[in-house]
Every structure is written in C-alpha cells, then in structure tokens.
Design a protein around this motif. Structure first.
Motif, PDB file in Angstrom:
ATOM      1  N   ARG A 471     -65.574 -24.835 -27.534  1.00  0.00           N
ATOM      2  CA  ARG A 471     -65.910 -23.875 -27.905  1.00  0.00           C
ATOM      3  C   ARG A 471     -65.119 -22.775 -27.266  1.00  0.00           C
ATOM      4  NH1 ARG A 471     -72.010 -22.377 -26.935  1.00  0.00           N
ATOM      5  NH2 ARG A 471     -71.818 -24.144 -25.467  1.00  0.00           N
ATOM      6  N   LEU A 472     -64.551 -22.803 -25.902  1.00  0.00           N
ATOM      7  CA  LEU A 472     -63.808 -21.870 -25.262  1.00  0.00           C
ATOM      8  C   LEU A 472     -62.492 -21.962 -25.811  1.00  0.00           C
ATOM      9  CD1 LEU A 472     -64.737 -22.508 -21.572  1.00  0.00           C
ATOM     10  CD2 LEU A 472     -65.170 -20.386 -22.972  1.00  0.00           C
ATOM     11  N   ALA A 473     -61.998 -23.059 -26.283  1.00  0.00           N
ATOM     12  CA  ALA A 473     -60.726 -23.093 -26.953  1.00  0.00           C
ATOM     13  C   ALA A 473     -60.703 -22.369 -28.269  1.00  0.00           C
ATOM     14  CB  ALA A 473     -60.386 -24.815 -27.033  1.00  0.00           C
ATOM     15  N   ARG A 474     -61.790 -22.657 -28.990  1.00  0.00           N
ATOM     16  CA  ARG A 474     -61.800 -22.075 -30.349  1.00  0.00           C
ATOM     17  C   ARG A 474     -61.830 -20.333 -30.109  1.00  0.00           C
ATOM     18  NH1 ARG A 474     -62.540 -25.366 -34.505  1.00  0.00           N
ATOM     19  NH2 ARG A 474     -63.462 -27.428 -34.295  1.00  0.00           N
ATOM     20  N   TRP A 475     -62.496 -19.917 -29.089  1.00  0.00           N
ATOM     21  CA  TRP A 475     -62.739 -18.611 -28.895  1.00  0.00           C
ATOM     22  C   TRP A 475     -61.412 -18.239 -28.229  1.00  0.00           C
ATOM     23  CZ3 TRP A 475     -67.436 -19.393 -25.812  1.00  0.00           C
ATOM     24  CH2 TRP A 475     -68.773 -19.766 -26.431  1.00  0.00           C
ATOM     25  N   THR A 476     -60.483 -18.681 -27.786  1.00  0.00           N
ATOM     26  CA  THR A 476     -59.246 -18.478 -27.080  1.00  0.00           C
ATOM     27  C   THR A 476     -58.427 -18.251 -28.248  1.00  0.00           C
ATOM     28  OG1 THR A 476     -59.456 -19.641 -25.063  1.00  0.00           O
ATOM     29  CG2 THR A 476     -57.289 -19.082 -25.861  1.00  0.00           C
ATOM     30  N   LEU A 477     -58.233 -19.078 -29.140  1.00  0.00           N
ATOM     31  CA  LEU A 477     -57.566 -18.721 -30.402  1.00  0.00           C
ATOM     32  C   LEU A 477     -57.665 -17.696 -31.232  1.00  0.00           C
ATOM     33  CD1 LEU A 477     -57.341 -22.625 -31.885  1.00  0.00           C
ATOM     34  CD2 LEU A 477     -55.557 -21.312 -30.584  1.00  0.00           C
ATOM     35  N   THR A 478     -59.014 -17.407 -31.495  1.00  0.00           N
ATOM     36  CA  THR A 478     -59.433 -16.261 -32.369  1.00  0.00           C
ATOM     37  C   THR A 478     -59.166 -14.997 -31.307  1.00  0.00           C
ATOM     38  OG1 THR A 478     -61.488 -17.445 -33.205  1.00  0.00           O
ATOM     39  CG2 THR A 478     -61.505 -15.022 -33.396  1.00  0.00           C
ATOM     40  N   GLU A 479     -59.385 -15.004 -30.021  1.00  0.00           N
ATOM     41  CA  GLU A 479     -59.313 -13.826 -29.297  1.00  0.00           C
ATOM     42  C   GLU A 479     -57.769 -13.481 -29.158  1.00  0.00           C
ATOM     43  OE1 GLU A 479     -63.429 -14.500 -26.759  1.00  0.00           O
ATOM     44  OE2 GLU A 479     -61.440 -14.705 -25.701  1.00  0.00           O
TER      45      GLU A 479
END
Length: 922
Positions: A471-479
C-alpha cells in the motif's frame, strides 16, 4: 598463507576479529543496531549480532535470493561446504544463473555477519538457523522436513532395523549406524532411482504431493498398500500417531537436489507500460507542481483566521475533513494528503491555546515570499522524508479506533524507504518511461520479501495482496503524481534531481538486460555508473562495492553511496589499524563478490539531500508558468485570469470577487457582496475603478462599473455603533422603511431620534441582519469614522516540522563509524591481550585485581623496561573498562602512559586503577 598459519575461525567473534576496518564498517552500516550503544569489544559485538531481534531485522533487509541462500544453509549440514550449498541452490542440473549469483548472495550474508567461516565450512548464525530451519510448529520456507536422523530419533531400534532391511541394506549392530546407512541410501542418486523404480502405483503420487511442502501428512491405522510400501522403506517416517513426514533427503532427491522450487537469483524487471516524450513528462509534472502549490496555499488561506478544532484525542474530525475536501474541490483521501503534507512541511500546526485549533505557522508567511520553485522543493523534500502515511486516514488502528488526519498513529517508519525505493526504480528506467504498478510491487517484494507478510502479486501466479509495504508503494505512485515529482506516470527531471541521480540528459539508455537490469547511465563528468542488482544507478564518483563514503572520494553526482566492505584492493586502512595487533592473525581478505554486483546503495545524507532539493528547484523554475499582471474582464460580471496571477493582484482580486471555477484559467465573479467586501476593507469606488483599469486587458464593462458605483453609493449610508448597537442615518425615511419591514422584527429596533435607531443585539449581528435585508450598512467607531474590516490572520506560535519516526537506529556516519571501530578494536585488544599467568587470574570480562602496592610496583617496573600492561580502570562516572597501556612515568599519584586503546598519551590516577597484569611475550 598456509592453513596452519591462518586457521579457520572457530566462532563468529574470531571471524569478526579477522576482518579489517572497512569490512567492520560495512557490517555496522548495514546493521546500525549493533552499535547502539557501542559494544566494548568484538566478542560483545558478535553476541549482539546473534540476538533474535537483531537477526530478525537483518533477515528482513535481505533480498529474495540472499534469503533463499540463508534458507538453504538452514537445511544444509552444519557446517556446510560451498559445493553442498551450490547443489542446494542450483540443483543437480547446475543452473548457471544461480551459480553466478550465489557468490554475491553469500557475500551479502557474510558482510552482515549472518554467515561466517571459509568456503569449506560455512556456518549460519545459530539464531538464524533456528528461525529458518524446519520444525513441526514452524515449517521451513523451503518446504523441506526433518532429516532422517531427526525424524527417526523417537523410533525403536527394532523398527529402524526393519526399515533398513526392507530397503535392501544390511542390518547393523546399533540404531546410529542404521540411520547413517539409510541416510547414505537416500542421498545416493542412482540407488534411490533404482529403489523408487519398484514403487507400486500410487506411491510416487503420494510423494509428489509432499515433495514441495508441507512435508507432513495423515495416515490411517491401517494404511493402504502403496502407503505401507513407503513406510516400510523409510520413505515416509512417523512423527506422531497418524502423522508421517517426508524425510529431507528423500525430498531433495525428488527435487533434483534443489532446496527451492523456483530460485530467484535475478530481480524481476520493472517493465515500462508506456513511453512518453521527456519534455511532455516534465511539462505535465510542472503543471501538477503548480497545482500543488495553489492547493496548499488555498488550504492554508481557508484556515487563515483559525482552522478547525483539534479533537480531544488529536487530529482532524471527519466532518472537518469533508469540509476541507469540498473547499479544495477534491476527494477526502486527497484532501488528507494535502493537509498532512502541509503539516510535514511545518506550514500547519495546532495553536496550543485552550480552545485548540489548527492554523498556519509563521513559516507559512516566509514560505509565501519564496519563489514558486523553492516553495515546491520544500514540500517535495518534506514528503520524501516524512514517516506519516496519509493513505491510512480513515482506517483503523490496533484498538479499532479510526485514524484521523493530523492525528496520532499515522507514522510508519518504512514510508521514507519505500518512497525512495519506488522513485529510484522509476529513475532506473529510460526518460519518459512509465512502468506498470504491478511490476514495481513485484520488484519491491523481491528486494524485501519478509517486509510484506501477506506477499505481493506475482504475474500469472498470485492475486494482489495489500500488505502495508504494497500500500505504501501504491500511495507513493499516487502522491508523486499529485506533487509533480512524476508526470504521466514517469519520473520527471526535477524528480531525478530530488533523488540526486543523473538527469535524462546524462543517460546512456537502458542496458542489454532491460530497463533497470544492469544497464549503465553516464554520470556527471562522463564517468559511467553501473546499475546494481536492484536497479539503482550510481553516478560519477559513486564509491564501488563496499566503499565507504569519504574514504575513496566524495559521494557521486548520483548522491547515492556504496555501503559495504573495502573500497578497493591493497592494504586496508582505518581508525583501528594503528592499534598493536601482536596477537592477531593477518587480516583475511574481504569476501569476494560477483563481478557485476556492486554493493547496495543508500539514500542521501541530510546535507546531500539539501543540495539535491536545491537542484530540483532550479530545474523546475523554468518550467513553471510566469505570474501574470492582468485579467480579462467580461460583460457577464466575471473576470478570467488566463494563468497564475502576481500575489498582490491575486490577493486584491480575492477580496473584490468570488472564485467561480478553477483550472488552467481561474474565473472570478463580481457580486454586490464581494464589492461590499472590498469597500469594507477600506477601498473606495475610485480605487476599485483604478485597480480594474490598470490590471484588465479589456475595457471595464458597463455592468461592472454600474455595480461598483451602485454598491458604493449605498455603502455606509447607514452607520452602526454600540448601544448595545445603534443605527444612524441622515435619511429618516430610510430608517422608517427599516422599521416597517417585517424582517427587522428579530432585530428589536427602537427609534431614539429621527435619524437614530437602537437595538438590543451586538453590532456584528445587526450588520449581518441589515445586509440580509438588502441594505449596505457600515460599522463606525466611537468617533463616527467608518471601521475598516480586514481578515485577521491567525498564526500559531513558532513551530518546527514534525520529526520523522526512524525505522530503528539511523545509519551511522563516517565519523561515528571511525570512533566506534576504534573503541571496539581497543576494547578487544584489552580483552584478548595475552597475559602472564598468575595465581589469581580474573575470569573472562572481569577487571584485574591487585593491591595498591603491587599496582604501583608493577607500573614503576614497566616504566623502566618499556613493557605494556593490562589494567582495569574505573572513571569518575563509575564506568569500568579494560585498557592496554605503556607507562612513561609515575609521579604524584598519577601514571602517564601511552594508551593503546585510545591511541594517545593519557594520565590516570593510580587510585582508579583496580589492578594490573603484565602482557605475555609474543
């Protein structure tokens, strides 16, 4: 050197003692918990390196292949030869890719002190073996079961002899030799093939179900014939009533010698899903960066007079988050990101008052005065290092409480590492390449398989599993896309600069192994940096495998530094090498690594990150739109700003008109209320006409001019003061009209004079009531002057940005490493220095004990002979230590000596020396 001159180490402490300073520095850098606090000697360092917590942390930082190598060693004999390990990893067929990658994995395990010993006697640290070895309670990741010796430990000698005889072996005189013979049979490939060739139908199917794990199965009291055949020959051994296990040796034969079904020596490639023009990527990222600045500014402007209240437990309420999302015209998760970003950058905090509310900090005013690129750099730098995860907002904590924005419980120490790693993987792709998110997640799981407990999807095999790291990786791409670090899914030029890696102009393109797979990028100055096995690319000056920052040159243009063993060939040098090592063997050479596998790369130091952030701001500045000094007035009482406006123009227009729509162009609408707001702020009709004439590229439309004049003519005609409140007007007919209006009943007005009305409500309520009735009153002071109303900007006391929550002890810098290694070497020298035998030798680790007279006599004799002594010393704080000194003189109750442990001349009070002992001759 002969084996006798340099024997194999007998313990981990001896293996560490044989390392040079650069190799010890690599260990302490990769496992910083080992020097928190600094151990007294190498024996204590070895003990600490074998503790369960430290070993677990080290295992979590291994990539998949290094972890598979450790798992193979856990099921191999102890000690294991390099040939046996290679057989377990590459199998009987000898996978060349696995064989080529094995030296790198083994070097990683040695560097982190998880494995010690030479290539013929490899030993896994005992704690790691206990964690990774198979047991009924904790199956091995390899799927292997116990050995024949372990499985047969509870069997009767008679039953063991029956199994040996049925398997076609000669009976033995004891159980130990029988188990040994059975083990030899199961490890002999030809004999096992012949034995299994006679298996009845169904037996091999049973074995195939157990071969890759779990190795345990259930049987009935009266098993079928094909199961009885396996039990009689020991191919299945009972472990409990009704439970059987497949012995490890049998499983390895069926697996063709491999400990893992699918060894993964190479990291999965990060595949580009789309490729865009680099200029288009930079333009899209710059546009989003401008939007990010506008959004943060709008957020804090909305909270300028005091934001929402702080919850009792801390944080922002769900209702206030929804209101903020509506004000920013975005979703609640995105609004939570902007709020947390402003908080991480130090622009937002609680005011700390009794009625605690959120408000902008004084840093926000300074931030507004900076150029746009610098403002973006502050936000991006704070985001990159923050440990708070806005994506958790709305979720539940361990106590099933809702996690709120700005509240406690949002810190995740892995967040900065994941952000940095995701962006670094993007940097390993060609400029303009946008990867598929799933390939990023698969790569991250290969690099840290133990960090994601639920696993990560593997193409064609698994379904997505959302553990925290995923989830942190997905959030990183979005942010990153929201913030303008990436554009259209690809890393922008300013994003590369933020990481400190060479820009796309210095790229030599992807290597033959695919993007991020061993390709090369040319660093600044034309020096090529080679991508490591994890796809991280180093620029010019990057320290090579095992290099120490500052030891072999400055960190490279990439700003990423090597961590590991010695920087190159030749004699090792370091802070501890000047200590006398008369009792040490010659330093063993650093473990060899695969030629194409540089050491892992670590993030930038704070000073280097500041330089990288400034570089990113400089690259972004030309891409941001220039502020405009004009608007386009239209006949429908609107003004169009075709781009970002200069700050004075934007602030004045924000008072004079209401924002109707935002986007590439902002539309402002003029209303009677907005014009009255400008008049309340002290402007006159002439001021407003002049302002619009100066800043409009089109003539002032007649409807707008009439609106301004009409509102100004009515504005201030009524005057309100405190009686509680009064209304004053020179036109008594207007006051009569107000009194006759039914809507004025709630105001409880009473006529005091023809031109004066009094009210029981306060002036503010009276103002709002008359404005709601369509009048344009103005507040006045006690002297009769019009009160100018301006918004009061509420600010918190000076606040610092929240400190990130570290993931364990921070990596030590070169200064701390040098001091720590010197102290460890010194303590080890004092602890292991050979001493002359006496009748009362202290136990290991204890200080020597001698009388005051004996201490003085021994020290005086050492001054005359020039010998070194081993002393116990207690300092003024009561801390005890062991030291090796060479006394120079004794006088006045003090001894002046060269302290080998500190590598300097020191003076010690004799009364603080607990005892002395002479060192044995070499």
């Amino acid at each position: 050197m002969s084996q006798e001159a340099n024997p194999a180490p007998r313990s981990l402490a001896e293996a560490l003692r044989a390392r040079d300073d650069a190799s010890l520095a690599a260990l302490l850098r990769s496992r910083p918990d080992l020097i928190t606090p600094v151990p007294t000697d190498l024996t204590q360092l070895a003990t600490r390196a074998g503790t369960r917590a430290s070993v677990l942390r080290a295992l979590e930082r291994l990539d998949r292949f290094a972890l598979q190598t450790a798992e193979a060693l856990a099921v191999a004999p102890d000690p294991a030869s390099g040939t046996a390990l290679l057989g377990l990893m590459a199998g009987d067929a000898g996978d060349e890719t696995v064989a080529a990658a094995l030296p790198r994995a083994l070097a990683t395990l040695r560097e982190q002190a998880l494995v010690w010993g030479d290539d013929e006697r490899l030993r896994l640290v005992r704690t790691a073996r206990e964690l990774l070895a198979p047991s009924p309670q904790h199956p091995s990741p390899t799927g292997l079961g116990p050995t024949v010796h372990e499985a047969a430990s509870g069997m009767s000698p008679g039953r063991i002899q029956e199994i040996v005889t049925t398997a076609g072996l000669a009976s033995t005189h004891d159980s130990v030799s029988a188990v040994t013979a059975l083990t030899a049979l199961f490890t002999h490939r030809k004999k096992m093939t012949k034995l299994l060739s006679g298996a009845p139908e169904g037996s091999l199917e049973v074995l195939s179900r157990l071969v890759w794990g779990p190795p345990y199965g259930q049987v009935t009291p009266e098993p079928a014939a094909h199961l009885r055949w396996l039990l009689d020959r020991g191919l299945l051994l009972p472990t409990a009533p009704g439970t059987v296990v497949l012995p490890r040796e049998v499983a390895l034969h069926l697996r063709a010698g491999r400990a893992h079904r699918e060894p993964e020596p190479l990291p999965p490639a990060v595949e580009p899903a789309a490729t865009h023009r680099p200029q288009g990527v930079d333009a899209a990222a710059a546009g989003q960066a401008h939007t990010a600045l506008a959004t943060v500014e709008e957020l804090l402007k909305d909270w300028d007079e005091g934001g929402p209240a702080v919850l009792r437990a801390g944080g922002l309420s769900v209702r206030d988050l929804k209101r903020t999302a509506v004000a920013l015209d975005t979703s609640e998760p995105v609004a939570a990101f902007w709020v947390e970003l402003a908080y991480a950058a130090g622009l937002l905090a609680s005011d700390g008052e009794a009625d605690e509310r959120y408000a902008a900090t004084p840093l926000y005013d300074e931030w507004l005065e900076r150029p746009p690129a610098e403002r973006w750099a502050l936000l991006a730098g704070a985001w990159l290092t923050a440990t708070r995860a806005p994506g958790l907002v709305g979720g539940r904590d361990a106590k099933d409480r809702t996690l709120s924005a700005l509240g406690p419980g949002l810190d995740r120490s892995a967040a900065p590492e994941v952000r940095h790693r995701v962006l670094t993987l993007l940097a390993g792709l060609p400029a303009g390449a946008a990867p598929a998110p799933e390939s990023i997640l698969t790569r991250l799981h290969w690099e840290r398989p133990l960090r994601g407990t639920a696993g990560t999807p593997r193409p064609g095999r698994d379904t997505p599993a959302e553990d925290l790291r995923t989830r942190l990786a997905r959030w990183t791409l979005t942010e990153a896309e929201l913030l303008g670090v990436t554009g259209r899914g690809a890393l922008s030029t300013q994003g590369r600069a933020l990481l400190g890696v060479p820009g796309p102009g210095a790229s030599g393109g992807p290597g033959p192994g695919g993007p991020g797979e061993g390709g090369e990028l040319t660093g600044a100055g034309g020096v090529a940096g080679v991508a490591d096995s994890t796809g991280v690319v180093g620029g010019a000056g990057v320290v090579g495998a095992g290099g120490l920052p500052g030891a072999s040159g400055l960190p490279g243009a990439g700003g990423l530094r090597g961590a590991g063993g010695p920087a190159g060939g030749g004699e090792p040098g370091g802070p501890g090498d000047k200590l006398p090592v008369h009792h040490h063997r010659a330093p063993a050479p650093a473990p060899a690594t695969a030629p194409s596998a540089p050491a892992p790369l670590v993030p930038l130091s704070p000073a280097e990150q500041a330089v990288a952030t400034a570089t990113a701001a400089r690259l972004l500045a030309p891409l941001l739109p220039e502020p405009l000094d004009h608007v386009l007035l239209q006949a429908d009482l609107t003004a169009v700003a075709p781009g970002p406006l200069e700050r004075p123009l934007a602030e004045m227009l924000g008072v004079l008109a209401d924002v109707e729509s935002k986007g590439g162009a902002t539309v402002y609408r003029f209303t009677p209320g907005s014009v009255r707001r400008a008049l309340d702020a002290g402007r006159t009709a002439a001021d407003l006409h002049d302002f619009l004439a100066r800043h409009s590229r089109t003539p002032i439309p007649q409807p707008l001019a009439y609106l301004i004049d009409d509102v100004a003519r009515k504005h201030g005609h009524l005057r309100i003061g405190a009686a509680s409140a009064y209304v004053r007007c020179d036109d008594d007919a207007l006051l009569t009209e107000i009194l006759a209006d039914k809507r004025a009943t709630a105001l409880r007005l009473r006529r005091l004079a023809p031109t004066v009305l009094a009210a029981q409500s306060d002036p503010a309520a009276l103002l709002e009531g008359l404005r709601a009735m369509g009048f344009a009153p103005a507040a006045e002071s006690a002297e009769g002057d019009v009160l100018i109303t301006r918004a009061h900007a509420h600010r918190t006391p000076p606040r610092t940005a929240p400190e990130p929550v570290p993931d364990g002890p921070p990596p030590p810098d070169s200064t701390l490493l040098s001091a720590a290694i010197r102290a460890i070497r010194a303590g080890d020298l004092a602890a292991t220095a050979p001493r002359k035998p006496t009748g009362t030798d202290p136990a290991a680790g204890e200080l020597p004990r001698t009388s005051a007279a004996e201490t003085l006599a021994t020290v005086q004799a050492a001054v005359l002979t020039g010998d070194s002594l081993w002393i116990g010393y207690v300092n003024a704080e009561g801390a005890a230590s062991q030291r090796v000194i060479a006394p120079i003189r004794v006088e006045g109750g003090f001894v002046t000596a060269y302290d080998h442990t500190a590598d300097e001349v020191r003076t010690y009070p004799l009364h603080r020396i607990t005892g002395v002992a002479e060192l044995a001759e070499e």
